[in-house]
Design a protein around this motif. Structure first.
Motif, PDB file in Angstrom:
ATOM      1  N   ILE A 535       0.844  -1.183   0.000  1.00  0.00           N
ATOM      2  CA  ILE A 535       0.000   0.000   0.000  1.00  0.00           C
ATOM      3  C   ILE A 535       0.884   1.238   0.000  1.00  0.00           C
ATOM      4  CG2 ILE A 535      -1.923   1.185   1.102  1.00  0.00           C
ATOM      5  CD1 ILE A 535      -2.492  -1.723   0.273  1.00  0.00           C
ATOM      6  N   GLY A 536       0.679   2.103  -0.977  1.00  0.00           N
ATOM      7  CA  GLY A 536       1.415   3.360  -1.051  1.00  0.00           C
ATOM      8  C   GLY A 536       0.549   4.519  -0.614  1.00  0.00           C
ATOM      9  N   THR A 537       1.132   5.478   0.075  1.00  0.00           N
ATOM     10  CA  THR A 537       0.418   6.646   0.588  1.00  0.00           C
ATOM     11  C   THR A 537       1.165   7.917   0.167  1.00  0.00           C
ATOM     12  OG1 THR A 537       1.652   6.911   2.671  1.00  0.00           O
ATOM     13  CG2 THR A 537      -0.107   5.234   2.626  1.00  0.00           C
ATOM     14  N   PRO A 538       0.613   9.092   0.455  1.00  0.00           N
ATOM     15  CA  PRO A 538       1.373  10.319   0.180  1.00  0.00           C
ATOM     16  C   PRO A 538       2.744  10.333   0.846  1.00  0.00           C
ATOM     17  CG  PRO A 538      -0.919  10.865   0.558  1.00  0.00           C
ATOM     18  CD  PRO A 538      -0.789   9.403   0.863  1.00  0.00           C
ATOM     19  N   LEU A 539       2.848   9.683   2.007  1.00  0.00           N
ATOM     20  CA  LEU A 539       4.154   9.624   2.673  1.00  0.00           C
ATOM     21  C   LEU A 539       5.115   8.716   1.914  1.00  0.00           C
ATOM     22  CD1 LEU A 539       3.149   9.465   6.465  1.00  0.00           C
ATOM     23  CD2 LEU A 539       3.448  11.440   4.962  1.00  0.00           C
ATOM     24  N   THR A 540       4.574   7.692   1.252  1.00  0.00           N
ATOM     25  CA  THR A 540       5.400   6.827   0.408  1.00  0.00           C
ATOM     26  C   THR A 540       5.963   7.620  -0.761  1.00  0.00           C
ATOM     27  OG1 THR A 540       3.824   5.057   0.940  1.00  0.00           O
ATOM     28  CG2 THR A 540       5.465   4.586  -0.757  1.00  0.00           C
ATOM     29  N   HIS A 541       5.105   8.424  -1.374  1.00  0.00           N
ATOM     30  CA  HIS A 541       5.545   9.284  -2.478  1.00  0.00           C
ATOM     31  C   HIS A 541       6.658  10.210  -2.018  1.00  0.00           C
ATOM     32  CE1 HIS A 541       2.850   9.318  -6.152  1.00  0.00           C
ATOM     33  NE2 HIS A 541       2.416   8.303  -5.445  1.00  0.00           N
ATOM     34  N   GLU A 542       6.452  10.794  -0.874  1.00  0.00           N
ATOM     35  CA  GLU A 542       7.417  11.754  -0.353  1.00  0.00           C
ATOM     36  C   GLU A 542       8.749  11.079  -0.037  1.00  0.00           C
ATOM     37  OE1 GLU A 542       6.852  15.462   2.609  1.00  0.00           O
ATOM     38  OE2 GLU A 542       6.419  13.512   3.501  1.00  0.00           O
ATOM     39  N   ARG A 543       8.688   9.872   0.480  1.00  0.00           N
ATOM     40  CA  ARG A 543       9.902   9.175   0.927  1.00  0.00           C
ATOM     41  C   ARG A 543      10.685   8.556  -0.222  1.00  0.00           C
ATOM     42  NH1 ARG A 543       9.809   3.743   4.724  1.00  0.00           N
ATOM     43  NH2 ARG A 543      12.052   3.565   5.090  1.00  0.00           N
ATOM     44  N   PHE A 544      10.023   7.792  -1.070  1.00  0.00           N
ATOM     45  CA  PHE A 544      10.731   7.020  -2.089  1.00  0.00           C
ATOM     46  C   PHE A 544      10.925   7.785  -3.399  1.00  0.00           C
ATOM     47  CE2 PHE A 544       9.235   3.627   0.713  1.00  0.00           C
ATOM     48  CZ  PHE A 544      10.393   2.889   0.850  1.00  0.00           C
ATOM     49  N   LEU A 545      10.026   8.733  -3.697  1.00  0.00           N
ATOM     50  CA  LEU A 545      10.148   9.477  -4.943  1.00  0.00           C
ATOM     51  C   LEU A 545      10.694  10.879  -4.715  1.00  0.00           C
ATOM     52  CD1 LEU A 545       6.843   8.450  -6.758  1.00  0.00           C
ATOM     53  CD2 LEU A 545       9.100   7.388  -6.864  1.00  0.00           C
ATOM     54  N   ARG A 546      10.926  11.241  -3.465  1.00  0.00           N
ATOM     55  CA  ARG A 546      11.401  12.573  -3.099  1.00  0.00           C
ATOM     56  C   ARG A 546      10.490  13.645  -3.685  1.00  0.00           C
ATOM     57  NH1 ARG A 546      17.656  13.691  -3.441  1.00  0.00           N
ATOM     58  NH2 ARG A 546      17.094  15.094  -1.741  1.00  0.00           N
ATOM     59  N   ARG A 547       9.182  13.381  -3.592  1.00  0.00           N
ATOM     60  CA  ARG A 547       8.200  14.360  -4.042  1.00  0.00           C
ATOM     61  C   ARG A 547       7.738  15.132  -2.814  1.00  0.00           C
ATOM     62  NH1 ARG A 547       8.040  15.165  -9.485  1.00  0.00           N
ATOM     63  NH2 ARG A 547       5.886  15.873  -9.308  1.00  0.00           N
ATOM     64  N   SER A 548       8.040  16.411  -2.752  1.00  0.00           N
ATOM     65  CA  SER A 548       7.678  17.221  -1.597  1.00  0.00           C
ATOM     66  C   SER A 548       6.168  17.191  -1.389  1.00  0.00           C
ATOM     67  CB  SER A 548       8.165  18.655  -1.792  1.00  0.00           C
ATOM     68  OG  SER A 548       9.573  18.669  -1.961  1.00  0.00           O
ATOM     69  N   ASN A 549       5.765  16.870  -0.151  1.00  0.00           N
ATOM     70  CA  ASN A 549       4.354  16.701   0.207  1.00  0.00           C
ATOM     71  C   ASN A 549       3.664  15.620  -0.622  1.00  0.00           C
ATOM     72  OD1 ASN A 549       4.600  18.696   2.140  1.00  0.00           O
ATOM     73  ND2 ASN A 549       3.782  20.304   0.834  1.00  0.00           N
TER      74      ASN A 549
END
Length: 619
Positions: A535-549
């Motif tokens: 399961i991916g969440t906005p925090l997953t995006h922020e952590r693994f893709l280095r996408r701010s917020n």
């Protein structure tokens, strides 16, 4: 996680050169190139139209293997011509073109896998990908897609599988999986739109014809942000003229044409709103005419097909990385290479980077950041503290990272929730069809408070192993479902990833996504292979893709916002990626990388690259 899955769209603008030499063209020169849209697509069951593999220039790496640098055992050079920070598709496209032109280029990736939002990974024999699943314009030789043109220049490319169908589940529970193109969409309009739907859509297509021609006229590969653009653009005089004829109309919101045409049919209005949203993350009111003109011409032309890279989106990243390494002796792509700081000389020029381990690599010509502007600003913070950055650059980066709409900033789009899983395929059809598509969209409520932008209102589902069976073990399928940039980051902000609260919220997200999958796959959650559900969440995006917020990218509204170009006020520092022109999407980010590379090579080298691309013939 690049809603790159989905649509991405781009109009091409001659930035600095047009400002310097043709101010009157600034509004006119907005060309749409193509975008990966956020849709679920399917292949038909008839034998003649089952997935077809298209030969590649150079075969991709084998399934499940990350890109392996051919120079991984060699010592990293202390110096090169250009350093690219980040191996997203923009960074890799930029690096591959620079290397092709003889620039010693090093691409530095913080993650252990290349591709950025398009990276892939394997677990228990299943092949998962974080982002793009819908592509077009790759299986044909003459294509306006800038990423296809990059492949033509570097002579590296994945194999392509073609298909032509995607599914839709309406709020009523009714569902269909029509072919893209005009042939079956008329039946869809008759059945679900009722009286007047076909006539309204046909009139709209006729009205959009001249705009569609203009939107497809000029290639973004000719753009550069200096005086040399005069020469490279005038290589295509007829195309340039066709674009300029439509001028401001390409930049106007699509909603104006909907009002002009008096579109009243509710199904047609909802359908167009959804297409706009899946293309750009905005409803019709905020989507540019150029975006819709290109899409309508591309999707609803006879014989159109969609493309899928054999082996998944990782094959795209691998082909680009091979392009980086094949031309320059010291050019290479390096993973696990986290950049800590961008180095700035006493004269105020970007001159290299410092890695997390303290090592330094110098750049003789330029540093290109494919990181988002929030990360790039952090990489410049030490130089700023040391007084090595100008006030002009500081203001430039402050504005790029401003989310205040009232202060000239651009708000972010929302984030995502995802589910990835391997499932048992027992009893499921072996090939996709109109009754069992490989990709589909689920719309829950046309009248939700924020319309198509409402949280958890639209879900996109994909079973790519129906298109490419090599993505899953025999007798199994791989699944991916997500919401297309409608998940508020605030719902997850500051949560402890190890907490019970976070786990419970992920379970709730999973239940919601499973319900969308089960619109076509009966008892899908009961079929899940242990150890494969993620399961991916906005925090997953922020952590693994280095996408701010965890953001998908900038929320650029037609007539209101303008994305910056690729040069910055600092000598030797350039930016590429979806926070720069032309924006979000696979073709758009490839165009961004290409324009950035064009800025760093001579006009003669740029012209030679244009010699290698193959564009559609004009009528």
């Amino acid at each position: 996680i690049a809603l790159s899955y989905y649509y991405t769209t781009i109009y091409v603008l001659t930035w600095s050169a047009m400002r310097l030499f043709f101010p009157s063209l600034l509004l006119a020169l907005n060309v749409i190139i193509e975008n990966n849209r956020s849709h679920a697509f399917v292949i038909p069951v008839s034998k003649s139209s089952l997935p077809h593999q298209k030969g590649a220039i150079s075969s991709s790496t084998s399934l499940g293997e990350s890109f392996k640098s051919s120079k991984s055992n060699e010592k990293l050079p202390d110096e090169c011509d250009v350093i690219v920070i980040g191996s997203g598709l923009a960074g890799l496209s930029c690096g591959a073109l620079l290397s092709h032109c003889g620039k010693e280029t090093i691409v530095l990736e913080s993650h252990d896998t290349i591709g950025g939002a398009a990276h892939t990974w394997t677990r228990r024999g299943f092949h998962f990908e974080s982002g793009p699943s819908l592509y077009s314009g790759f299986s044909v030789d003459k294509s306006p897609n800038p990423l296809k043109n990059v492949f033509q220049i570097i002579e590296e490319e994945p194999e392509w599988i073609t298909y032509d169908r995607w599914g839709t589940v309406l709020p009523t529970g009714e569902r269909f999986a029509a072919k893209i193109g005009p042939e079956e969409f008329g039946d869809v309009l008759q059945k679900y739109g009722g009286e007047g739907a076909e006539e309204e859509f046909a009139a709209l297509m006729e009205r959009m014809g001249p705009l569609s021609d203009a939107a497809q006229a000029l290639t973004s590969m000719a753009l550069r942000e200096d005086a040399g653009a005069v020469l490279t653009l005038l290589r295509y005089p007829r195309e340039l003229f066709d674009t300029l004829k439509q001028g401001q109309a390409l930049n106007d919101p699509f909603a104006e044409i909907m009002n002009e045409m008096e579109i009243k049919n509710e199904f047609v209005k909802n359908w167009l709103d959804m297409l706009c949203f899946l293309l750009q993350g905005l409803p019709a009111a905020g989507t540019m005419n150029a975006v819709m003109a290109y899409m309508l011409a591309d999707w609803y032309r006879p014989g159109v097909t969609l493309d899928f890279p054999k082996g998944g989106s990782g094959a795209i990243a691998s082909a680009l990385a091979r392009g980086v390494e094949k031309y320059g002796e010291n050019s290479r792509v390096c993973v696990n290479s986290h950049v800590e700081n961008i180095l700035v000389s006493d004269e105020g020029k970007a001159c290299g980077v410092q890695l997390a381990d303290g090592s330094i690599i110098r750049a003789k010509q330029a540093v290109v950041s494919n990181a988002d502007p929030f990360v790039t600003k952090k990489l410049l913070s030490k130089a700023r503290t040391d007084g090595k950055t100008s006030e002009e650059l500081n203001s430039y980066m402050d504005k790029m990272t401003s989310l205040d709409d009232d202060d000239g900033g651009i708000p972010n789009l929302k984030s995502f929730i995802h589910i990835h899983a391997g499932i048992d395929a027992t009893g499921l059809p072996p090939v996709p069809s109109a009754d069992f598509p490989a990709q589909w969209a689920v719309i829950r409520d046309w009248n939700a408070p924020e319309g198509v932008e409402s949280p958890r209102n639209i879900v996109l589902c994909s079973m790519p192993s129906l298109i490419d069976p090599s993505l899953a073990p025999e007798g199994k399928h791989v699944l991916h479902a997500y919401v297309p940039a409608t998940e508020p980051y605030e719902w997850w902000e500051n949560m402890d990833r190890d907490s019970e609260e976070y786990k419970k919220k992920k379970d709730e997200a999973a239940d919601f996504l499973w319900s969308a999958i089960e619109e076509y796959v009966p008892n899908a959650r009961d079929r899940a292979v242990p150890g494969t559900v993620q399961i991916g969440t906005p925090l997953t995006h922020e952590r693994f893709l280095r996408r701010s917020n965890g953001a998908y990218g900038p929320r650029v509204e037609a007539g209101k916002h303008t994305l910056p170009g690729h040069k910055t006020p600092m000598e030797g520092l350039l930016l590429c990626g979806d926070y720069t022109f032309p924006g979000i999407g696979v073709p758009a980010t490839a165009a961004s990388g290409a324009i950035t590379a064009n800025n760093l090579v001579s006009v003669q080298q740029h012209w030679s690259m244009l010699d290698k691309i193959s564009l559609p013939e004009k009528k």
